[in-house]
Enzyme design. Structure first.
Site, PDB file in Angstrom:
ATOM      1  CE  LYS A  22      -2.174   2.008   3.686  1.00 60.67           C
ATOM      2  NZ  LYS A  22      -1.158   3.037   4.135  1.00 60.67           N
ATOM      3  CG  ASN A  23       2.920   2.530   4.005  1.00 61.70           C
ATOM      4  OD1 ASN A  23       0.973   3.203   3.761  1.00 61.70           O
ATOM      5  ND2 ASN A  23       2.849   3.255   4.849  1.00 61.70           N
ATOM      6  CB  CYS A 116      -5.355   6.939  10.639  1.00 60.74           C
ATOM      7  SG  CYS A 116      -5.887   4.919  10.043  1.00 60.74           S
ATOM      8  NE  ARG A 121      -0.206  10.528   9.945  1.00 63.35           N
ATOM      9  CZ  ARG A 121      -0.572   9.840   9.106  1.00 63.35           C
ATOM     10  NH1 ARG A 121      -1.954   8.422   9.448  1.00 63.35           N
ATOM     11  NH2 ARG A 121       0.458   8.660   8.527  1.00 63.35           N
ATOM     12  CB  ILE A 123       0.664  18.856   5.951  1.00 62.45           C
ATOM     13  CG1 ILE A 123      -0.160  20.206   6.288  1.00 62.45           C
ATOM     14  CG2 ILE A 123      -0.003  17.691   5.956  1.00 62.45           C
ATOM     15  CD1 ILE A 123      -0.514  20.492   5.136  1.00 62.45           C
ATOM     16  CG  ASP A 305       2.695   1.918   9.142  1.00 62.81           C
ATOM     17  OD1 ASP A 305       2.070   2.630  10.188  1.00 62.81           O
ATOM     18  OD2 ASP A 305       2.811   2.366   7.861  1.00 62.81           O
ATOM     19  NE  ARG A 397      -6.951   4.667   5.696  1.00 58.16           N
ATOM     20  CZ  ARG A 397      -6.016   4.799   6.059  1.00 58.16           C
ATOM     21  NH1 ARG A 397      -6.453   5.128   7.519  1.00 58.16           N
ATOM     22  NH2 ARG A 397      -4.996   4.752   5.686  1.00 58.16           N
TER      23      ARG A 397
HETATM   24  C1  UD1 Z   1       3.957   6.759   6.052  1.00 56.63           C
HETATM   25  C2  UD1 Z   1       2.573   5.815   5.405  1.00 56.63           C
HETATM   26  C3  UD1 Z   1       2.359   5.076   6.964  1.00 56.63           C
HETATM   27  C4  UD1 Z   1       3.602   5.191   8.271  1.00 56.63           C
HETATM   28  C5  UD1 Z   1       4.728   6.773   8.711  1.00 56.63           C
HETATM   29  C6  UD1 Z   1       5.820   5.987   9.271  1.00 56.63           C
HETATM   30  C7  UD1 Z   1       2.517   5.927   3.535  1.00 56.63           C
HETATM   31  C8  UD1 Z   1       1.277   6.545   2.448  1.00 56.63           C
HETATM   32  N1  UD1 Z   1       2.062   6.158   5.069  1.00 56.63           N
HETATM   33  O1  UD1 Z   1       3.457   7.817   6.940  1.00 56.63           O
HETATM   34  O2  UD1 Z   1       1.731   3.452   7.002  1.00 56.63           O
HETATM   35  O3  UD1 Z   1       2.682   5.235   9.884  1.00 56.63           O
HETATM   36  O4  UD1 Z   1       5.360   6.744   6.651  1.00 56.63           O
HETATM   37  O5  UD1 Z   1       6.419   5.056   8.473  1.00 56.63           O
HETATM   38  O6  UD1 Z   1       3.416   5.639   3.330  1.00 56.63           O
HETATM   39  N2  UD1 Z   1       5.074  14.714  10.489  1.00 56.63           N
HETATM   40  C9  UD1 Z   1       5.001  15.928  10.920  1.00 56.63           C
HETATM   41  N3  UD1 Z   1       4.884  17.084   9.590  1.00 56.63           N
HETATM   42  C10 UD1 Z   1       5.174  16.285   8.211  1.00 56.63           C
HETATM   43  C11 UD1 Z   1       5.069  15.378   8.040  1.00 56.63           C
HETATM   44  C12 UD1 Z   1       5.092  14.351   9.026  1.00 56.63           C
HETATM   45  O7  UD1 Z   1       5.558  16.235  12.112  1.00 56.63           O
HETATM   46  O8  UD1 Z   1       4.628  17.410   7.746  1.00 56.63           O
HETATM   47  C13 UD1 Z   1       5.027  14.125  11.005  1.00 56.63           C
HETATM   48  C14 UD1 Z   1       4.282  12.830  11.349  1.00 56.63           C
HETATM   49  O9  UD1 Z   1       3.118  13.886  12.514  1.00 56.63           O
HETATM   50  C15 UD1 Z   1       4.581  11.191  12.500  1.00 56.63           C
HETATM   51  C16 UD1 Z   1       5.869  11.642  12.249  1.00 56.63           C
HETATM   52  O10 UD1 Z   1       6.959  12.778  11.689  1.00 56.63           O
HETATM   53  O11 UD1 Z   1       4.776  12.316  13.760  1.00 56.63           O
HETATM   54  C17 UD1 Z   1       6.455  10.159  10.731  1.00 56.63           C
HETATM   55  O12 UD1 Z   1       5.060  10.850   9.723  1.00 56.63           O
HETATM   56  P1  UD1 Z   1       5.444  10.343   8.260  1.00 56.63           P
HETATM   57  O13 UD1 Z   1       6.525   9.534   7.862  1.00 56.63           O
HETATM   58  O14 UD1 Z   1       5.069  11.920   7.576  1.00 56.63           O
HETATM   59  O15 UD1 Z   1       4.380   9.610   7.523  1.00 56.63           O
HETATM   60  P2  UD1 Z   1       3.062   9.706   6.383  1.00 56.63           P
HETATM   61  O16 UD1 Z   1       4.396   9.666   5.455  1.00 56.63           O
HETATM   62  O17 UD1 Z   1       2.000  10.258   6.685  1.00 56.63           O
END
Ligand code: UD1
Length: 418
Positions: A22-23, A116, A121, A123, A305, A397
């Site tokens: 998925k990821n 989720c 989370r 951006i 995960d 999902r």
């Molecule tokens: C991806 C995976 C998800 C997995 C996660 C961590 C996909 C589709 N999803 O999610 O399954 O659990 O990696 O391995 O690939 N953060 C910030 N600011 C940002 C972005 C992230 O503070 O702009 C924080 C998040 O809140 C979190 C941490 O960084 O605490 C990790 O997030 P991130 O690595 O970005 O995960 P995703 O890409 O959302």
């Protein structure tokens, strides 16, 4: 709403071939906006997030269809740069459509993404990465508007190795003249897979899997047929299911290195894991032993995960296991439901201390996020009596008809309307 009814006590035994991750598939679908021609994604998992992403691509003007396990995307009709609010609220991955849309159309708009509920989370890193490439970002009323009229290659530094933000920049930069460098990039296998996909299309990306990713923009990308890497999280979940039931499972189509952190913990718990020609074989003991401490970390550390599923496995292991969730600040919501099933778990902040009990018992429980839901199913497989897991739409999902996979391995599980 649908649920799973599980009658615990059956051993999970047999063989499963893993499908595409998925990821890996979600960012690859986003990157399919970049080339000209028809992209074919093989081994595409039949899961809700993939359909949601396909739905967004269609609303952006692409042709997109899933036939058996192949997704076909043609981005020739891409002209809309505003992401549909309803669908993009459903999946967080919609955020990394910003990169390719900007790369292609030089402007984009998105509402704050969903996904989720496992923490704040934010951006900010995605937007920081895009700003470093000259994108002007304006946030107004929950909508993020990006103007890429003056986009250029650049240096990006992340103070945390975010998976999605790294992928976003890779896609935004793939067609930008010049060299973009991402420092402190995430190193997950899915990032390497995105690099492989971009390069197969004619891109020039290197360094994925290390902390520095270098993207040399090219003028054009051409569409290809691509098979993504297998799903290490689905693989790990099935290993846990076999482990808690004293079963034996052979996973084929796997990349053993991707499952190393999970395999290492399951070995500590007393499972015997071997590499066979056909894949990875796990033989579980009668009763698992506790592990000392599991801390989630960015790759190559233990994947967040897989935290919930390992926590479920620890519930009936002999001894006390400690789990620290370092990646997300609110990812222990499965604990309350596991306690309803008789588990003995204490939580303080991001740490869970699990004192293994001899047996769990069935109960009515609710999936509150994707992996937490899978953890409840794992617990139900070894519990005494019947468990009903509500809200399995969240499990759908990321798992393609999990009930069929488990039933094929000997579990007594069925989907039911609630
Ligand atoms: C991806 C995976 C998800 C997995 C996660 C961590 C996909 C589709 N999803 O999610 O399954 O659990 O990696 O391995 O690939 N953060 C910030 N600011 C940002 C972005 C992230 O503070 O702009 C924080 C998040 O809140 C979190 C941490 O960084 O605490 C990790 O997030 P991130 O690595 O970005 O995960 P995703 O890409 O959302």
């Amino acid at each position: 709403m649908e649920g799973f009814r599980v009658l615990g006590g059956e051993k999970i035994e047999g063989q499963v071939r893993l499908q595409g991750a998925k990821n890996a598939v979600l960012p690859i679908l986003a990157a399919a906006l970049l080339p000209e021609g028809e992209t074919v994604i093989r081994d595409c998992p039949d899961i809700r997030d993939v359909y949601a992403m396909g739905g967004i691509l269609k609303q952006l003007g692409c042709r997109c269809e899933m036939r058996q396990d192949e997704m076909r995307i043609d981005s020739a009709g891409l002209k809309c740069w505003e992401m549909p609010e309803g669908l993009s609220k459903q999946i967080r991955s919609s955020i990394f459509l910003l990169g390719p849309i900007l790369g292609k159309l030089r402007r984009a708009a998105v509402t704050y993404p969903g996904g989720c509920e496992i923490g704040l989370r934010p951006i900010d890193l995605h937007l920081k990465g895009l700003r470093a490439l000259g994108v002007k970002v304006q946030e107004d009323g929950g909508v993020i508007r990006c103007d890429g009229g003056e986009m250029h290659a650049g240096d990006v530094y992340f103070d945390y190795p975010s998976v999605g933000a790294t992928e976003n920049v890779m896609m935004a930069a793939a067609l930008l003249p010049g060299v973009t460098t991402v420092h402190n990039a995430a190193r997950e296998p899915e990032i390497e897979d995105l690099q492989r996909f971009l390069n197969m299309m004619g891109g020039r990306v290197c360094g994925a899997g290390t902390q520095v990713v270098r993207i040399e923009g090219v003028k054009k990308l051409r569409a290809v047929s691509y098979t993504p890497i297998p799903d290490r999280i689905v693989g790990g979940t099935l290993l846990c299911a076999a482990a808690v039931t004293g079963g034996e499972i052979l996973l084929s189509n796997i990349r053993p290195a991707d499952l190393m952190p999970v395999g290492d913990k399951l070995t500590e718990m007393g499972c015997r894991i071997s590499r066979e020609e056909a894949g990875m074989l796990l033989r579980a003991p009668k009763r698992l032993k506790a592990f000392s401490c599991l801390q989630t970390q960015p790759h190559p550390g233990f994947p967040t995960d897989m935290q919930a599923q390992m926590l479920a496995a620890a519930c009936t292991a002999e001894g006390t296991s400690v789990i620290v969730e370092n990646v997300f600040e609110n990812r222990l919501s499965h604990v309350a439901d596991l306690c309803r099933m008789g588990a003995d778990i204490r939580v303080s902040s991001r740490t869970a201390v699990v004192s293994g009990v001899e047996k769990l018992h069935g109960a009515r429980v609710t999936a509150r996020d994707l992996r937490g839901g899978a953890a409840l199913v794992i617990a139900a497989l070894c519990a005494k009596g019947e468990t009903v897991v509500e809200n399995v739409a969240l499990i759908d999902r990321g798992y393609a008809k999990l009930e069929n996979t488990l039933a094929g391995l000997g579990a007594k599980i069925e989907r039911m309307p609630l």
